[in-house]
Design an enzyme around this catalytic site. Structure first.
Site, PDB file in Angstrom:
ATOM      1  N   ASP A 120       0.545  -1.474   0.221  1.00 13.54           N
ATOM      2  CA  ASP A 120      -0.162  -0.488   0.211  1.00 13.54           C
ATOM      3  C   ASP A 120       0.670   1.261  -0.093  1.00 13.54           C
ATOM      4  O   ASP A 120       0.747   2.428   0.340  1.00 13.54           O
ATOM      5  CB  ASP A 120      -0.776   0.113   0.785  1.00 13.54           C
ATOM      6  CG  ASP A 120      -2.078  -1.253   0.855  1.00 13.54           C
ATOM      7  OD1 ASP A 120      -1.598  -1.917   0.433  1.00 13.54           O
ATOM      8  OD2 ASP A 120      -3.139  -1.052   2.240  1.00 13.54           O
ATOM      9  N   ASP A 123      -5.447  -0.366  -1.713  1.00 12.38           N
ATOM     10  CA  ASP A 123      -6.577  -0.615  -1.087  1.00 12.38           C
ATOM     11  C   ASP A 123      -6.745  -0.020  -3.004  1.00 12.38           C
ATOM     12  O   ASP A 123      -6.227   1.377  -3.781  1.00 12.38           O
ATOM     13  CB  ASP A 123      -6.481   0.577  -0.494  1.00 12.38           C
ATOM     14  CG  ASP A 123      -6.350   0.090   1.235  1.00 12.38           C
ATOM     15  OD1 ASP A 123      -7.086  -0.994   1.170  1.00 12.38           O
ATOM     16  OD2 ASP A 123      -6.751   0.969   2.078  1.00 12.38           O
ATOM     17  N   HIS A 157     -10.514   0.768  -3.025  1.00 11.69           N
ATOM     18  CA  HIS A 157     -11.687   1.240  -3.040  1.00 11.69           C
ATOM     19  C   HIS A 157     -12.407   2.328  -3.536  1.00 11.69           C
ATOM     20  O   HIS A 157     -12.558   2.742  -3.770  1.00 11.69           O
ATOM     21  CB  HIS A 157     -11.788   2.373  -1.384  1.00 11.69           C
ATOM     22  CG  HIS A 157     -11.484   1.078  -0.050  1.00 11.69           C
ATOM     23  ND1 HIS A 157     -10.874  -0.085   0.057  1.00 11.69           N
ATOM     24  CD2 HIS A 157     -10.648   1.925   0.751  1.00 11.69           C
ATOM     25  CE1 HIS A 157     -10.079  -0.113   0.974  1.00 11.69           C
ATOM     26  NE2 HIS A 157      -9.680   0.830   1.431  1.00 11.69           N
ATOM     27  N   SER A 165     -15.477   1.011   4.631  1.00 10.13           N
ATOM     28  CA  SER A 165     -14.228   1.606   5.848  1.00 10.13           C
ATOM     29  C   SER A 165     -14.848   3.015   6.352  1.00 10.13           C
ATOM     30  O   SER A 165     -14.124   3.852   7.373  1.00 10.13           O
ATOM     31  CB  SER A 165     -13.241   0.801   5.713  1.00 10.13           C
ATOM     32  OG  SER A 165     -11.755   1.378   4.643  1.00 10.13           O
ATOM     33  N   HIS A 168     -10.512   7.043   1.343  1.00 12.66           N
ATOM     34  CA  HIS A 168      -8.738   6.950   0.303  1.00 12.66           C
ATOM     35  C   HIS A 168      -9.292   5.952   0.162  1.00 12.66           C
ATOM     36  O   HIS A 168      -9.853   5.277  -0.019  1.00 12.66           O
ATOM     37  CB  HIS A 168      -7.815   6.854   2.212  1.00 12.66           C
ATOM     38  CG  HIS A 168      -8.196   5.291   2.453  1.00 12.66           C
ATOM     39  ND1 HIS A 168      -9.136   5.130   3.486  1.00 12.66           N
ATOM     40  CD2 HIS A 168      -7.678   3.704   2.579  1.00 12.66           C
ATOM     41  CE1 HIS A 168      -9.319   3.571   3.760  1.00 12.66           C
ATOM     42  NE2 HIS A 168      -8.891   3.239   3.713  1.00 12.66           N
ATOM     43  N   LYS A 178      -7.058  -4.993  -2.792  1.00 14.03           N
ATOM     44  CA  LYS A 178      -7.408  -5.338  -2.183  1.00 14.03           C
ATOM     45  C   LYS A 178      -8.722  -4.317  -1.482  1.00 14.03           C
ATOM     46  O   LYS A 178      -8.510  -2.972  -1.658  1.00 14.03           O
ATOM     47  CB  LYS A 178      -6.869  -5.877  -0.904  1.00 14.03           C
ATOM     48  CG  LYS A 178      -6.173  -4.375  -0.526  1.00 14.03           C
ATOM     49  CD  LYS A 178      -5.269  -5.338   0.511  1.00 14.03           C
ATOM     50  CE  LYS A 178      -3.900  -4.046   1.568  1.00 14.03           C
ATOM     51  NZ  LYS A 178      -4.637  -3.239   2.110  1.00 14.03           N
ATOM     52  N   GLU A 226     -14.315  -4.840   4.133  1.00 17.24           N
ATOM     53  CA  GLU A 226     -13.214  -3.832   4.265  1.00 17.24           C
ATOM     54  C   GLU A 226     -11.637  -5.377   4.403  1.00 17.24           C
ATOM     55  O   GLU A 226     -11.471  -6.270   4.266  1.00 17.24           O
ATOM     56  CB  GLU A 226     -12.325  -3.888   6.322  1.00 17.24           C
ATOM     57  CG  GLU A 226     -11.122  -3.480   6.738  1.00 17.24           C
ATOM     58  CD  GLU A 226     -10.973  -1.720   5.722  1.00 17.24           C
ATOM     59  OE1 GLU A 226     -10.290  -2.235   4.256  1.00 17.24           O
ATOM     60  OE2 GLU A 226     -10.448  -1.212   6.703  1.00 17.24           O
ATOM     61  N   ALA A 241       0.394   0.392   5.988  1.00 20.21           N
ATOM     62  CA  ALA A 241       1.273   0.972   7.873  1.00 20.21           C
ATOM     63  C   ALA A 241       1.157  -0.362   8.186  1.00 20.21           C
ATOM     64  O   ALA A 241       0.724  -1.149   8.114  1.00 20.21           O
ATOM     65  CB  ALA A 241       0.625   2.017   7.825  1.00 20.21           C
ATOM     66  N   CYS A 253      -1.664  -2.960   8.187  1.00 12.42           N
ATOM     67  CA  CYS A 253      -1.916  -3.726   6.321  1.00 12.42           C
ATOM     68  C   CYS A 253      -1.246  -5.049   6.539  1.00 12.42           C
ATOM     69  O   CYS A 253      -0.867  -5.575   6.318  1.00 12.42           O
ATOM     70  CB  CYS A 253      -2.634  -2.842   5.217  1.00 12.42           C
ATOM     71  SG  CYS A 253      -3.763  -2.271   5.300  1.00 12.42           S
TER      72      CYS A 253
HETATM   73 ZN   LIG Z   1      -8.204   0.998   3.100  1.00  5.53          ZN
END
Ligand SMILES: [Zn+2]
Length: 184
Positions: free
Chosen positions: A10, A52, A54, A60, A71, A96, A103, A131, A135
């Site tokens: 990420d 990520d 989304h 989330s 985000h 993902k 999530e 982070a 993740c």
């Molecule tokens: Zn996320």
């Protein structure tokens, strides 16, 4: 014989300074990750990069009662790789969190990451990125559970630290599970 893979977690604009969900000093992971990636690429070991990814109405997000501001919305600049990240040719991208109602902190969750690693005969993974306390931790724990020898890159992770000490607790949890710290 160990068959290694690097998993970069990420390293996207929204998780770096100036982003929608900036990890403090998140961009400091980039230089060491570029060195790790170059090393793996030179040895012809595979490199994976999770992101990520989304939908705009992801569960989330605060608008849906989740813990985070919006985000890494698919196709937006915030979801793009940080411009300084140098992914070697052939890097396998693992998206993902792309289902609105689920999530996914771990790169293994709802993705084909495990299958892709198995197909390449990988049995040893090196994990770094953003982070540490979300993740990276969950990806590391899932890798251990799935039987991979798992290293986390101590010089190439940064934490959110919603609560002070979250990073230290995450590191302790990864080590207790059997993951090994390694510095570049
Ligand atoms: Zn996320």
């Amino acid at each position: 014989m160990p068959r290694k893979a690097l998993i970069i977690v990420d390293v996207q604009n929204d998780f770096c300074p100036g982003g929608a969900l900036a990890v403090p000093a998140g961009d400091e992971v980039i230089a060491p990750l570029n060195r790790w990636a170059e090393r793996f690429s030179t040895e012809s070991w595979p490199v994976f990069a999770t992101r990520d990814w989304h939908p705009a109405d992801h569960v989330s997000f605060r608008a849906r009662g989740g813990p985070w501001p919006a985000h890494c919305v698919q196709g937006t600049p915030g979801a793009s790789w940080h411009p300084d990240l140098r992914l070697p040719p052939g890097t396998v991208v693992i998206s993902k969190g792309d289902h609105p109602d689920r999530e996914a902190y771990s790169g293994f969750e709802g993705t084909d990451l495990e299958r892709r690693l198995r197909e390449l005969g990988v049995n040893e993974v090196y994990v770094g990125g953003l982070a540490t306390d979300y993740c990276v931790k969950n990806t590391v724990l899932d890798a251990v559970r799935r039987g991979f020898t798992t290293y986390f890159l101590t010089d190439a992770c940064r934490a959110v630290n919603v609560q002070p000490g979250d990073a230290d607790r995450a590191i302790a949890e990864m080590e207790a599970a059997g993951a090994r710290p390694i510095a570049g």
